[in-house]
Design a protein around this motif. Structure first.
Motif, PDB file in Angstrom:
ATOM      1  N   LYS A  85      64.496  57.559  56.352  1.00 39.97           N
ATOM      2  CA  LYS A  85      64.051  58.127  57.625  1.00 39.97           C
ATOM      3  C   LYS A  85      62.637  57.645  57.953  1.00 39.97           C
ATOM      4  O   LYS A  85      61.729  57.720  57.128  1.00 39.97           O
ATOM      5  CB  LYS A  85      64.095  59.651  57.575  1.00 39.97           C
ATOM      6  N   GLY A  86      62.491  57.129  59.169  1.00 37.15           N
ATOM      7  CA  GLY A  86      61.189  56.662  59.629  1.00 37.15           C
ATOM      8  C   GLY A  86      60.875  55.232  59.288  1.00 37.15           C
ATOM      9  O   GLY A  86      59.818  54.718  59.683  1.00 37.15           O
ATOM     10  N   LEU A  87      61.758  54.544  58.576  1.00 39.55           N
ATOM     11  CA  LEU A  87      61.511  53.160  58.198  1.00 39.55           C
ATOM     12  C   LEU A  87      62.154  52.199  59.192  1.00 39.55           C
ATOM     13  O   LEU A  87      63.180  52.509  59.790  1.00 39.55           O
ATOM     14  CB  LEU A  87      62.063  52.879  56.797  1.00 39.55           C
ATOM     15  N   PRO A  88      61.587  51.004  59.355  1.00 39.57           N
ATOM     16  CA  PRO A  88      62.187  50.010  60.266  1.00 39.57           C
ATOM     17  C   PRO A  88      63.455  49.421  59.663  1.00 39.57           C
ATOM     18  O   PRO A  88      63.685  49.494  58.446  1.00 39.57           O
ATOM     19  CB  PRO A  88      61.087  48.941  60.378  1.00 39.57           C
ATOM     20  N   ASP A  89      64.275  48.824  60.494  1.00 42.21           N
ATOM     21  CA  ASP A  89      65.532  48.224  60.033  1.00 42.21           C
ATOM     22  C   ASP A  89      65.306  47.187  58.936  1.00 42.21           C
ATOM     23  O   ASP A  89      66.152  47.003  58.053  1.00 42.21           O
ATOM     24  CB  ASP A  89      66.265  47.556  61.205  1.00 42.21           C
ATOM     25  N   SER A  90      64.177  46.523  58.967  1.00 39.98           N
ATOM     26  CA  SER A  90      63.905  45.469  57.986  1.00 39.98           C
ATOM     27  C   SER A  90      63.754  46.010  56.571  1.00 39.98           C
ATOM     28  O   SER A  90      63.825  45.242  55.600  1.00 39.98           O
ATOM     29  CB  SER A  90      62.634  44.712  58.369  1.00 39.98           C
ATOM     30  N   ALA A  91      63.569  47.329  56.419  1.00 41.55           N
ATOM     31  CA  ALA A  91      63.396  47.922  55.089  1.00 41.55           C
ATOM     32  C   ALA A  91      64.715  48.044  54.346  1.00 41.55           C
ATOM     33  O   ALA A  91      64.724  48.182  53.110  1.00 41.55           O
ATOM     34  CB  ALA A  91      62.748  49.299  55.210  1.00 41.55           C
ATOM     35  N   ALA A 396      74.512  50.845  53.878  1.00 38.93           N
ATOM     36  CA  ALA A 396      75.245  50.820  55.148  1.00 38.93           C
ATOM     37  C   ALA A 396      75.256  52.172  55.860  1.00 38.93           C
ATOM     38  O   ALA A 396      75.580  52.238  57.041  1.00 38.93           O
ATOM     39  CB  ALA A 396      76.680  50.359  54.912  1.00 38.93           C
ATOM     40  N   LEU A 397      74.919  53.254  55.158  1.00 34.75           N
ATOM     41  CA  LEU A 397      74.933  54.573  55.782  1.00 34.75           C
ATOM     42  C   LEU A 397      73.685  54.798  56.629  1.00 34.75           C
ATOM     43  O   LEU A 397      72.670  54.115  56.467  1.00 34.75           O
ATOM     44  CB  LEU A 397      75.036  55.661  54.714  1.00 34.75           C
ATOM     45  N   LYS A 398      73.744  55.792  57.486  1.00 32.91           N
ATOM     46  CA  LYS A 398      72.580  56.178  58.272  1.00 32.91           C
ATOM     47  C   LYS A 398      71.720  57.133  57.444  1.00 32.91           C
ATOM     48  O   LYS A 398      72.245  57.953  56.690  1.00 32.91           O
ATOM     49  CB  LYS A 398      73.023  56.874  59.559  1.00 32.91           C
ATOM     50  N   PRO A 399      70.395  57.060  57.550  1.00 29.69           N
ATOM     51  CA  PRO A 399      69.538  57.981  56.809  1.00 29.69           C
ATOM     52  C   PRO A 399      69.933  59.440  57.050  1.00 29.69           C
ATOM     53  O   PRO A 399      70.164  59.856  58.190  1.00 29.69           O
ATOM     54  CB  PRO A 399      68.147  57.688  57.374  1.00 29.69           C
ATOM     55  N   GLY A 400      70.046  60.185  55.957  1.00 31.88           N
ATOM     56  CA  GLY A 400      70.457  61.576  56.022  1.00 31.88           C
ATOM     57  C   GLY A 400      71.928  61.806  55.784  1.00 31.88           C
ATOM     58  O   GLY A 400      72.362  62.925  55.518  1.00 31.88           O
ATOM     59  N   GLU A 401      72.737  60.728  55.879  1.00 29.41           N
ATOM     60  CA  GLU A 401      74.184  60.855  55.698  1.00 29.41           C
ATOM     61  C   GLU A 401      74.516  61.026  54.216  1.00 29.41           C
ATOM     62  O   GLU A 401      73.936  60.370  53.354  1.00 29.41           O
ATOM     63  CB  GLU A 401      74.871  59.614  56.258  1.00 29.41           C
ATOM     64  N   ARG A 402      75.479  61.922  53.907  1.00 33.60           N
ATOM     65  CA  ARG A 402      75.879  62.161  52.532  1.00 33.60           C
ATOM     66  C   ARG A 402      76.720  61.005  51.998  1.00 33.60           C
ATOM     67  O   ARG A 402      77.558  60.438  52.699  1.00 33.60           O
ATOM     68  CB  ARG A 402      76.730  63.440  52.419  1.00 33.60           C
TER      69      ARG A 402
END
Length: 493
Positions: A85-91, A396-402
């Motif tokens: 969360k809060g990081l750019p895609d490049s991370a 591949a998941l979105k931040p916060g996704e289980r």
């Protein structure tokens, strides 16, 4: 390992089972101090994180299935979540070259390690929620035995000694990790005394201040800073916003048993339910050995194929599970079984008290990231690096996704009032280990001890693995056959 207590007042009766005798005794100690099965289970979970340090950790997560004395049940999901969360895609993606190792375990296990594999851990907030909703004591009391074990030391048990050897390459990833788990030029061995004084200090501080110290305090900032410095993506925001989720467990009936298990978005419980639905049409107890293995191995193989290919999106897993566990789909699977097949990173504990409260906890830190946060003694998970937990791919998941898990803590009750709380470590072998144990109890009438100790087998893909004494499969149905001469943790706990 089982610790039991009996007294003239039946309400003091209690039983605990865990991966080490230290954890089972920790549960009994907290029960004697006025706790119930929930308090005892958290005490055992904390003690396991000390005495099985590569299989469970406050740097990992898990699931707690709680069956209350009135027969109701709930699932506390405190499993790992995707960070960043809060990081750019490049991370994300670790620059396209995450560090990979192959562990010499079973037929070989590929695993990604290092900072990029570390997910958001949920253990401490999960334990707090279990205590708040079902316990009598607080986190400080529940952590007491674990703190003492970490500070005073304990002798390494067999399973941990085996896993230290399997993971010895990963345990050299950093000087800090090597310092914790190596004795000179080799890993600690079974029976040798080991201490974790820094982890004891960490657990004591958490017991006094609560889980927020890890998620919103100085400890959390230290953990996040270290992981980010090791090219990981765990941010302070990830920790601060992490919350356990209370879910309705999956209800499954097989024979005389009514059971609750871990349901969607996780895949372990639905995979177990799918296998049970398929085998429920057969009189397993009267089948010849070869035919019995054909049915059971077929149910395993086909359900695990679905586990790998169907449970791709946590938000859709409920719909997927409903289809795969239905009778119409089971009929198709049964036909496929007889048409031919074609060409402790985890730990478990259970506690039950005489009031009818049963708590079944499965916890994991993946196969371990190879990282220990300096100054804290906390080993970190590598859940992002386990392919079966990330069917969409690495990061591949979105931040916060289980993450999707195979962990399947289960509680079974019968009309006669009996209660069985069980579960297992073992990645994809978790549902198959529980399947065989339940069939042994419900179909073959074995005692719990007999059911757990009976030889097991596992079928997945073109592999058939089996312990000595288990029924044999038709070799023409499998490309690889892997025999074990004695019981092995590959087949679960």
């Amino acid at each position: 390992m089982i610790a039991t207590m009996n007294a003239s007042d039946s309400k003091l009766s209690f039983a605990a089972s865990a991966g080490t005798p230290y954890a089972a005794e920790a549960a009994a100690e907290v029960f004697r101090a006025g706790g119930n099965a929930a308090d005892a289970a958290v005490a055992a979970a904390a003690a396991v994180s000390v005495t099985e340090p590569l299989m469970s950790s406050i740097g990992g997560g898990g699931f707690a299935l709680v069956r209350d004395s009135d027969g109701s049940a709930e699932l506390v999901d405190y499993y790992d979540a995707m960070p960043g969360k809060g990081l750019p895609d490049s991370a994300f993606g670790a620059g396209g070259s995450p560090q990979s190792v192959t562990l010499k375990y079973g037929a070989g296990v590929r695993s990604i390690v290092g900072g990029a594999a570390v997910s958001v851990p949920g253990s401490l907030r999960g334990w707090e929620m279990v205590l708040r909703r079902h316990g009598r004591l607080g986190l400080k009391e529940a952590l007491g035995p674990a703190i003492r074990l970490a500070r005073d030391g304990f002798r390494l048990c067999r399973t941990s000694g085996l896993w230290f050897e399997v993971a010895r390459e990963v345990l050299t990833l950093t000087d800090e990790t090597r310092r914790q788990f190596y004795k000179g030029d080799r890993v600690y061995r079974e029976g040798e005394e080991i201490r974790f004084p820094e982890l004891a200090d960490t657990l004591q501080a958490v017991g006094e201040s609560g889980a927020d110290l890890f998620y919103e305090g100085d400890l959390g900032r230290k953990v996040s800073s270290y992981v980010l410095g090791m090219e990981g993506i765990l941010t302070e925001r990830d920790l601060a916003e992490y919350r356990p989720v209370v879910r309705e467990p999956m209800s499954v009936r097989h024979g005389a048993g009514e059971m609750y298990t871990n349901g969607p978005p996780s895949a372990g419980g639905p995979t177990l339910a799918q296998m049970l639905r398929v085998v429920s049409a057969y009189d397993l107890a009267s089948m010849p050995g070869r035919e019995y293995v054909t049915v059971m191995a077929g149910a395993m193989k086909l359900a695990l194929e679905d586990r790998a290919t169907q449970y791709l999106d946590g938000s859709e897993n409920g719909t997927v599970a409903a289809r795969l566990t239905g009778e119409e789909y089971a009929k198709v699977q049964r036909r496929r079984i007889f048409e031919g097949f074609g060409s402790p990173h985890t730990t478990h504990l259970s506690c039950v008290d005489a009031d009818g409260l049963a708590v079944s906890i499965t916890a994991s830190m993946g196969y371990g990231s190879g990282l220990v946060v300096p100054g804290t003694g906390i080993p970190l998970n590598n859940s992002l690096g386990e392919p079966e937990l990330n069917p969409k791919g690495f990061h591949a998941l979105k931040p916060g996704e289980r993450l999707v898990s195979s962990m399947s803590p289960t509680v079974v009750s019968s009309a006669e009032g009996g209660i069985v709380a069980l579960g297992s470590p073992g990645a994809s072998r978790i549902p198959t280990a529980i399947l065989q144990t339940l069939v042994n109890i419900l179909d073959f009438g074995m005692t719990v001890e007999e059911a757990v100790l009976a030889p097991r087998f596992h079928a997945e893909g073109d592999l058939f693995a089996f312990e000595a004494g288990s029924p044999k499969a038709d070799p023409e149905r499998f490309g690889r056959v892997l025999p074990y001469e004695e019981p092995n943790m590959y087949f679960g706990g």
